[in-house]
Design an enzyme around this catalytic site. Sequence first.
Site, PDB file in Angstrom:
ATOM      1  CG  ASP A 126      -2.074  -0.895   1.172  1.00  0.00           C
ATOM      2  OD1 ASP A 126      -2.160  -1.683   0.208  1.00  0.00           O
ATOM      3  OD2 ASP A 126      -2.906  -0.853   2.095  1.00  0.00           O
ATOM      4  CG  ASP A 127       0.140   3.773   2.253  1.00  0.00           C
ATOM      5  OD1 ASP A 127      -1.033   3.561   1.894  1.00  0.00           O
ATOM      6  OD2 ASP A 127       0.493   3.832   3.440  1.00  0.00           O
ATOM      7  CG  HIS A 172      -4.398   2.627  -0.849  1.00  0.00           C
ATOM      8  ND1 HIS A 172      -5.221   1.781  -0.139  1.00  0.00           N
ATOM      9  CD2 HIS A 172      -3.534   3.150   0.073  1.00  0.00           C
ATOM     10  CE1 HIS A 172      -4.878   1.784   1.134  1.00  0.00           C
ATOM     11  NE2 HIS A 172      -3.855   2.617   1.303  1.00  0.00           N
ATOM     12  CG  HIS A 218      -3.462   7.180   2.963  1.00  0.00           C
ATOM     13  ND1 HIS A 218      -3.891   6.973   4.254  1.00  0.00           N
ATOM     14  CD2 HIS A 218      -3.024   5.980   2.512  1.00  0.00           C
ATOM     15  CE1 HIS A 218      -3.693   5.711   4.588  1.00  0.00           C
ATOM     16  NE2 HIS A 218      -3.172   5.083   3.544  1.00  0.00           N
ATOM     17  CG  HIS A 253       2.263  -0.056   4.511  1.00  0.00           C
ATOM     18  ND1 HIS A 253       1.969  -1.009   5.474  1.00  0.00           N
ATOM     19  CD2 HIS A 253       1.129   0.662   4.331  1.00  0.00           C
ATOM     20  CE1 HIS A 253       0.711  -0.860   5.860  1.00  0.00           C
ATOM     21  NE2 HIS A 253       0.177   0.147   5.186  1.00  0.00           N
TER      22      HIS A 253
END
Length: 270
Positions: free
Chosen positions: A73-74, A124, A128, A219
């Site tokens: 993720d991210d 995603h 965020h 991540h």
Amino acid sequence: ASGPPGHLGVTASGREPFAPKTSWKALGAGGLVVAGVAAHLAPATTGWRQARNRLMPGLSGVGEPAHVALTFDDGPDPESTPAFLDTLDALGWRATFFLLGEAVQRSPGLAAEVAARGHEIGVHGYSHTSHIQRPWTWTSRDVARARDVIREATGAEPEWFRPPYGALSGSSLVAARRAALRPVLWTTWGKDWRSDATPASVASTVTATWRPGATVLLHDSDLTCAPGAWRATLGALPRLSEQWAGAGLAVGPLGQHGTRGRVEIMTTPA
């Protein structure tokens, strides 16, 4: 953003400002049908995660027992993502990268490289931002914008959607449906966002939270993690490779995972 990645919460009322009529099914062993007005999922305690894995395997990413779905993720992050791509190449692994639209817009070439090196691309969100207490109008715009930015940069047609922090709300489900994306969370994680994370702690936490057919959450960026925490994740990959190879497990993206209990989402305005 505050709170650990993967936190799911509830509003005081348990409803979105707009409450779509939503029914969704995650069919697994024994089956489960959840229908009615969409409400926020319960907090992501260990007990909740374990119950979700059993009762909602499609949402939790439970797949074939001999396969590991590796997800990040991210990203993309120019400081860290290239090192992950090189390490994954060295290990012979392909993974699913859940990209942030705003990060892709800053580094479109890097996002394209993630796809060009054979990795699966997921969405995603654009920013965020937790979907908890966000109306469906906001989440739908955010997710659709992310999908479009990611698709343009990578040339890939994303299938998967994981909301920021794993904060899956009624508005998340509406946004996923409208963007033609399939929501998925995870079964296992490494708690790699912590300031005290080490390669050993990340690998051991993945092992401690393991279940067969796991989708593993890690991540490749420290956007919502402690600064530099990605180095612990990177260092954990060879350790995990030894463990998984010893157990005879194959590693790949979600698209090769044979995820059981596909989540179907149908929404109509209230």
